[in-house]
Write an enzyme that holds these catalytic residues in place. Structure first.
Site, PDB file in Angstrom:
ATOM      1  CB  CYS A 120       4.514  -5.686 -53.978  1.00 46.16           C
ATOM      2  SG  CYS A 120       2.915  -4.876 -53.722  1.00 46.16           S
ATOM      3  CB  CYS A 158       0.070  -8.120 -52.032  1.00 45.57           C
ATOM      4  SG  CYS A 158       0.064  -7.326 -53.642  1.00 45.57           S
ATOM      5  CG  ASP A 165      23.363 -28.543 -17.351  1.00 42.31           C
ATOM      6  OD1 ASP A 165      23.376 -28.576 -16.108  1.00 42.31           O
ATOM      7  OD2 ASP A 165      23.159 -29.538 -18.065  1.00 42.31           O
TER       8      ASP A 165
END
Length: 717
Positions: free
Chosen positions: A13, A16, A413
């Site tokens: 989970c 952890c 650009d």
């Protein structure tokens, strides 16, 4: 600092993952993040202070395993993932088969017979002790380190229901064997579906990594072919690519012409024509003729490998919205255990029966789910970045997602972004008695010996029909001259012809003046003592640029063209693509200052560029988008990379980023909302533990399923 990725074993989970991350970061000289969805730790460490073995020890010190990165480690991790899913499926199948009769016997009175409780005990016990064995082992391991995880909640809840039922069996009261067995089955089902969904979430990345050719037709010094594994290639090797074959590695075409399918790299469905001198990427598919390619980059240096690296790094990161979820997950399980005990005590204190108190307490343990919190962000990132890679859109990190939401101006650009960045012949004007074909043949033959971009444009337009020049001379800054078929030819600026006493006739003079008004370059040609032609050469606008600007709702409400070119050229290009705001004649070092000025005016700026001179502006903007056909410096400075070079991809990149961010917020909203609503209902006795188990299993699956919707994201191109 050095970088390493450690596959982590044993996480069940989000709490952890938080624990492993905290343990790694407690080591001096280490900065780490742990991703629960990918089950990997991304670690930057100081090799003078810590070793990889120290990192592994830090992970093992809190009860988890870490795979030492070696050659073949990703494949080993993938094999472990498949084995884990297979084990889950076996336990799920057996548990479901045993739990169904227990559920029917417990819930359908007509099926009950004398001593049915003992049958339920016999069927439920293997489910509780074998089916849920992984949960019990993990809970015990965690207890040894004085921590609690999702496995602790499941193990305590299942064992409590089973132990109470065994006691009740001998005491002659109601049993809850169906609760213990069905909870185990539902949670195993949730884990199995979650594992499959997580694997699907990473499918795009695995497909990308598996795209390359396995072997290659290597050409030796004598021109003989031999098949060798692709790993044997080194830069400089020449290899053959036949129609239908994958290109083994990045290289330059030396012989042959063909159409190459680059859709896996750029997302563009139309094959790209290549000929000698063209660069070609590994893992693309040769759709036409036979090619001979010289390898330039191999292994981890190839375009596909770099894309995979960028996407993996993006998936390992954490979006700002994930920080709250991490903090909650870190304390979630102990808080839930406390709430379960409080529920038991409160029911008993308020006069509830032991059965009611026990049922509510178990429901609280089972309904809580930190897994959904831990999966909310990383699964959406996995799917979103993986789908982006398939479409040629590289999202560099999760923090970029927030930037895309607020963009209200896009700065473009010009050269290489809006335009092709390569000079092309756009017009030819000739005098009476001179044909266009003749002018191109003579000028193309003379310019063939020149390396000037303008000359190369004329040579390409002339094609293969040009002749060969003798007595070639280059006049620096003005043009070239030489002899073709015994005729003296001069090609260059009108000033060069004027030096030779050759004036432009009115038609040619008008063509020159019109080109200069449009910011284009005019090249004059003369032979037989007369000016005969004017060639107009320009950096042409990409065919898709106008459509990209027209879709400015995706690109930003206000597009601006930014260039170092002269005002006339910039205005001409802007008019062609539909841009009103133009900032021209900007020195490369000043582009970032222009972006800063716009930001000071209150704009949130996205910058699109491709060159080294764009890198400072890309870094300065809130969102930097690099054209993938540009320089490595620009790509490194950007937040998003458009591999195809198609400006329309900028809109796709922004839409995908916003969709990924939206999915993350939906997932977090559901995960928080589910727990906030479900835990009080369970504590109030309004949720049966069996229903709680089903809801908990579905909560994680629903989060992953929502993230998987991003796989359907489609390009507007």
């Amino acid at each position: 600092m050095q970088h390493v990725e450690l596959p982590i074993a044993g996480m069940s989970c989000a709490s952890c993952a938080t624990r492993v991350e905290r343990s790694l970061n407690d080591v001096d000289g280490v900065v780490a993040t742990v991703n629960y969805a990918t089950e990997r730790a991304t670690v930057d460490y100081d090799p003078a202070a810590v070793s990889v073995e120290d990192l592994v020890s830090a992970v093992e010190g809190v009860g988890y395993g870490a795979l030492v990165p070696e050659d073949g480690a990703p494949a080993e991790a993938a094999d472990q993932e498949v084995d884990s899913a297979s084990s889950l499926r076996r336990r799920l199948t057996a548990s479901a088969a045993l739990s169904l009769p227990v559920l029917l016997l417990s819930m359908v009175p007509p099926l009950q017979f004398a001593g049915w409780e003992w049958v339920a005990f016999a069927l439920a016990t293997p489910v509780v002790l074998w089916g849920a064995w992984h949960f019990h082992v993990a809970a015990w391991d965690n207890a040894k380190y004085r921590v609690a995880t999702m496995d602790t909640l499941v193990s305590v809840g299942v064992l409590a229901a089973w132990a109470w039922s065994v006691y009740a069996l001998f005491a002659g009261t109601d049993t809850y064997f169906e609760t213990a067995s069905v909870i185990t089955t539902f949670i195993l089902a949730g884990r199995w579906f979650e594992a499959r969904a997580k694997r699907s979430a990473g499918a795009a990345m695995r497909a990308l990594l598996e795209l390359g050719a396995k072997d290659v037709a290597l050409l030796d010094a004598d021109g003989l072919e031999r098949r060798v594994p692709v790993e044997c290639l080194v830069p400089g090797d020449r290899f053959v690519v036949r129609p239908g074959e994958k290109v083994a590695t990045d290289g330059v075409v030396e012989e042959g012409s063909s159409a190459v399918d680059m859709s896996m790299l750029t997302g563009e469905p139309v094959p790209v024509e290549v000929s000698p001198g063209a660069e070609i990427a590994g893992a693309t598919v040769n759709a036409g003729g036979r090619l001979v390619v010289r390898a330039t980059r191999v292994g981890a240096d190839t375009a596909v490998a770099q894309i995979a690296r960028l996407v993996t790094e993006a998936q390992a990161g954490k979006a700002p919205v994930q920080r709250l979820a991490d903090r909650v997950s870190g304390v979630f399980v102990p808080v839930v255990i406390g709430l379960s005990v409080a529920t038991l005590v409160a029911w008993l204190a308020l006069g509830g029966s032991g059965t009611e108190a026990f049922t509510a307490a178990v429901a609280v343990l089972i309904i809580a789910c930190p897994c959904a919190l831990g999966l909310a962000t990383p699964t959406a990132l996995m799917v979103g970045t993986g789908r982006g890679a398939q479409l040629g859109l590289l999202i560099r990190g999760p923090e970029i997602l927030e930037s895309t939401r607020a963009v209200d101006m896009i700065v473009l650009d010009k050269t290489g972004t809006v335009t092709t960045g390569r000079m092309s012949l756009v017009d030819v004007t000739v005098t009476a008695g001179t044909t266009r074909q003749e002018a191109l043949r003579l000028a193309g033959a003379l310019e063939n010996a020149s390396e000037h971009p303008v000359g190369r444009a004329i040579t390409r337009a002339a094609g293969d029909e040009r002749g060969s020049a003798t007595d070639f001379r280059n006049i620096e800054g003005l043009g070239v001259e030489g002899r073709i078929d015994g005729r003296e030819i001069v090609v260059g600026r009108p000033a060069l012809l004027a030096e030779r006493g050759l004036a432009l006739p009115p038609a040619l003079a008008e063509a020159r003046a019109g080109a200069e008004r449009r910011g284009q370059t005019a090249v004059a040609a003369a032979w037989d003592g007369e000016a005969r032609a004017v060639f107009v050469v320009a950096d042409t606008v990409k065919p898709t640029s106008a459509a990209a600007v027209a879709a400015r709702t995706d690109l930003g409400r206000r597009p601006v063209l930014l260039t170092g070119d002269n005002e006339a050229t910039a205005r001409a290009v802007a008019a062609e693509v539909g841009i009103d705001d133009v900032t021209a004649e900007v020195m490369p070092a000043d582009k970032a200052a222009v972006v800063r000025r716009l930001q000071d005016e209150g704009c949130t700026v996205a910058m699109v560029g491709d060159g080294i001179n764009d890198a400072p502006a890309l870094a300065q903007a809130e969102l930097g988008l690099a054209i993938g056909t540009g320089t490595d410096v620009a790509i490194e400075a950007s937040d998003l990379t458009l591999v195809s070079g198609d400006l329309r991809a900028a809109g796709d990149a922004i839409r995908l980023s916003r969709a990924t961010l939206r999915t993350i917020k939906q997932n977090l909203g559901w995960a928080f909302g589910y727990n906030v609503a479900a835990i009080p209902l369970a504590a109030a006795g309004l949720l049966n533990p069996v229903i709680a188990a089903a809801a908990m299993a579905l909560s994680s699956v629903s989060v992953v399923a929502n993230a998987l919707r991003l796989r359907r994201f489609s390009s507007a191109r």
